[in-house]
Design an enzyme around this catalytic site. Structure first.
Site, mmCIF file in Angstrom:
data_model
loop_
_atom_site.group_PDB
_atom_site.id
_atom_site.type_symbol
_atom_site.label_atom_id
_atom_site.label_comp_id
_atom_site.label_asym_id
_atom_site.label_seq_id
_atom_site.Cartn_x
_atom_site.Cartn_y
_atom_site.Cartn_z
ATOM 1 N N ASN A 47 9.536 -6.812 3.459
ATOM 2 C CA ASN A 47 8.328 -6.800 2.332
ATOM 3 C C ASN A 47 8.684 -7.462 0.852
ATOM 4 O O ASN A 47 9.824 -7.646 0.555
ATOM 5 C CB ASN A 47 8.004 -5.431 1.809
ATOM 6 N N GLU A 49 7.121 -7.938 -2.663
ATOM 7 C CA GLU A 49 6.170 -7.667 -3.615
ATOM 8 C C GLU A 49 6.041 -8.495 -4.698
ATOM 9 O O GLU A 49 6.363 -9.800 -4.663
ATOM 10 C CB GLU A 49 6.877 -6.310 -4.279
ATOM 11 N N CYS A 58 3.831 -6.701 3.467
ATOM 12 C CA CYS A 58 4.599 -5.923 4.223
ATOM 13 C C CYS A 58 5.520 -6.600 5.114
ATOM 14 O O CYS A 58 5.351 -7.601 5.705
ATOM 15 C CB CYS A 58 3.873 -5.114 5.247
ATOM 16 N N GLU A 60 6.584 -6.182 8.231
ATOM 17 C CA GLU A 60 5.917 -6.319 9.751
ATOM 18 C C GLU A 60 5.163 -7.557 9.821
ATOM 19 O O GLU A 60 5.315 -8.456 10.688
ATOM 20 C CB GLU A 60 5.082 -5.252 10.117
ATOM 21 N N CYS A 91 2.152 0.536 8.319
ATOM 22 C CA CYS A 91 0.763 0.749 7.527
ATOM 23 C C CYS A 91 -0.420 0.314 8.423
ATOM 24 O O CYS A 91 -0.301 -0.491 9.504
ATOM 25 C CB CYS A 91 0.610 0.103 6.259
ATOM 26 N N CYS A 94 -0.932 -3.500 8.990
ATOM 27 C CA CYS A 94 0.103 -4.139 9.748
ATOM 28 C C CYS A 94 -0.170 -3.769 11.217
ATOM 29 O O CYS A 94 0.025 -4.532 12.374
ATOM 30 C CB CYS A 94 1.478 -3.729 9.399
HETATM 31 N N1 THU Z 1 5.552 -1.672 3.272
HETATM 32 C C1 THU Z 1 6.001 -2.465 4.367
HETATM 33 O O1 THU Z 1 6.754 -3.422 4.242
HETATM 34 N N2 THU Z 1 5.553 -2.035 5.630
HETATM 35 C C2 THU Z 1 4.764 -1.049 5.686
HETATM 36 O O2 THU Z 1 4.214 -0.884 6.847
HETATM 37 C C3 THU Z 1 4.362 0.047 4.701
HETATM 38 C C4 THU Z 1 4.770 -0.402 3.355
HETATM 39 C C5 THU Z 1 5.967 -2.002 1.857
HETATM 40 C C6 THU Z 1 4.969 -2.363 0.909
HETATM 41 C C7 THU Z 1 5.494 -2.283 -0.211
HETATM 42 O O3 THU Z 1 6.502 -3.270 -0.852
HETATM 43 C C8 THU Z 1 6.426 -0.941 -0.074
HETATM 44 O O4 THU Z 1 6.494 -0.919 1.008
HETATM 45 C C9 THU Z 1 5.732 0.318 -0.684
HETATM 46 O O5 THU Z 1 4.563 0.417 -0.271
#
Ligand code: THU
Length: 137
Positions: A47, A49, A58, A60, A91, A94
Site C-alpha cells: 500500500n 498512502e 492498496c 493488491e 477491500c 481490490c
Molecule cells: N489496504 C490495502 O492495502 N489493502 C486492502 O485490501 C485494505 C486496505 C491499505 C490501504 C491503507 O493504506 C491502509 O490499508 C488502511 O486502510
C-alpha cells in the site's frame, strides 16, 4: 506440475517480504501483496498512502497493475498479508480489480504475519459481480 500449496506458501512469503516496503505513515497499517500471473511470474505490491488520503492505493492493486503493465493477461493466485489477528481480507475495490483479471480457479490467500491463512475464490469474495459480460448484455 509444481504443487499449488507450495506456490501459495511462496506467494505469502513474497507478500510478507514486500510488506516491509509499505508506505503507510498515516494509517500505520502496512499491507503486502503478491500475484502469480499467467506467465508464471510473481509481482509484489504494497500500500502506498498519500497526505491527500484519498489518493492511497492498496497493496493488491499495486501488484495487479504491476503484473498487467508488464504484459500479464491473467492472474492465477493472489496473496495478501497484514499484521492482523485474522487473515486480512482484500477491500471491495481490490476485489473488483482482482475479478477483472482472475482465472476461474484463481486462489485468493488471505494471511497474517503469524501464518494464519484463509483461501477463497473471487466468486466467494465477490458474488453477483459486475463484469464485462454485464456490459455486453
Ligand atoms: N489496504 C490495502 O492495502 N489493502 C486492502 O485490501 C485494505 C486496505 C491499505 C490501504 C491503507 O493504506 C491502509 O490499508 C488502511 O486502510
Amino acid at each position: 506440475m509444481v504443487n499449488m500449496k507450495r506456490i501459495l506458501e511462496i506467494l505469502v512469503d513474497k507478500a510478507k517480504e514486500a510488506r516491509k516496503n509499505a508506505y503507510a505513515p498515516y494509517s500505520k497499517f502496512k499491507v503486502g501483496a503478491a500475484v502469480l500471473a499467467d506467465n508464471n511470474e510473481i509481482y509484489t505490491g504494497v500500500n502506498v498512502e498519500n497526505a491527500s488520503y484519498g489518493l492511497t492505493i492498496c497493496a493488491e492493486r499495486v501488484a495487479v497493475f504491476k503484473a498487467v503493465s508488464e504484459g500479464a493477461k491473467q492472474i492465477k493466485a493472489v496473496a495478501i498479508v497484514a499484521d492482523t489477528d485474522a487473515p486480512v481480507p482484500p477491500c471491495g475495490a481490490c476485489r473488483q480489480v482482482i475479478l477483472e483479471f482472475a482465472t476461474k480457479e484463481c486462489k485468493i490467500v488471505m494471511a497474517n504475519l503469524q501464518g494464519k491463512k484463509m483461501i477463497k475464490t473471487i466468486d466467494e469474495l465477490l458474488p453477483y459481480s459486475f463484469t464485462s459480460e454485464v456490459l455486453n448484455e
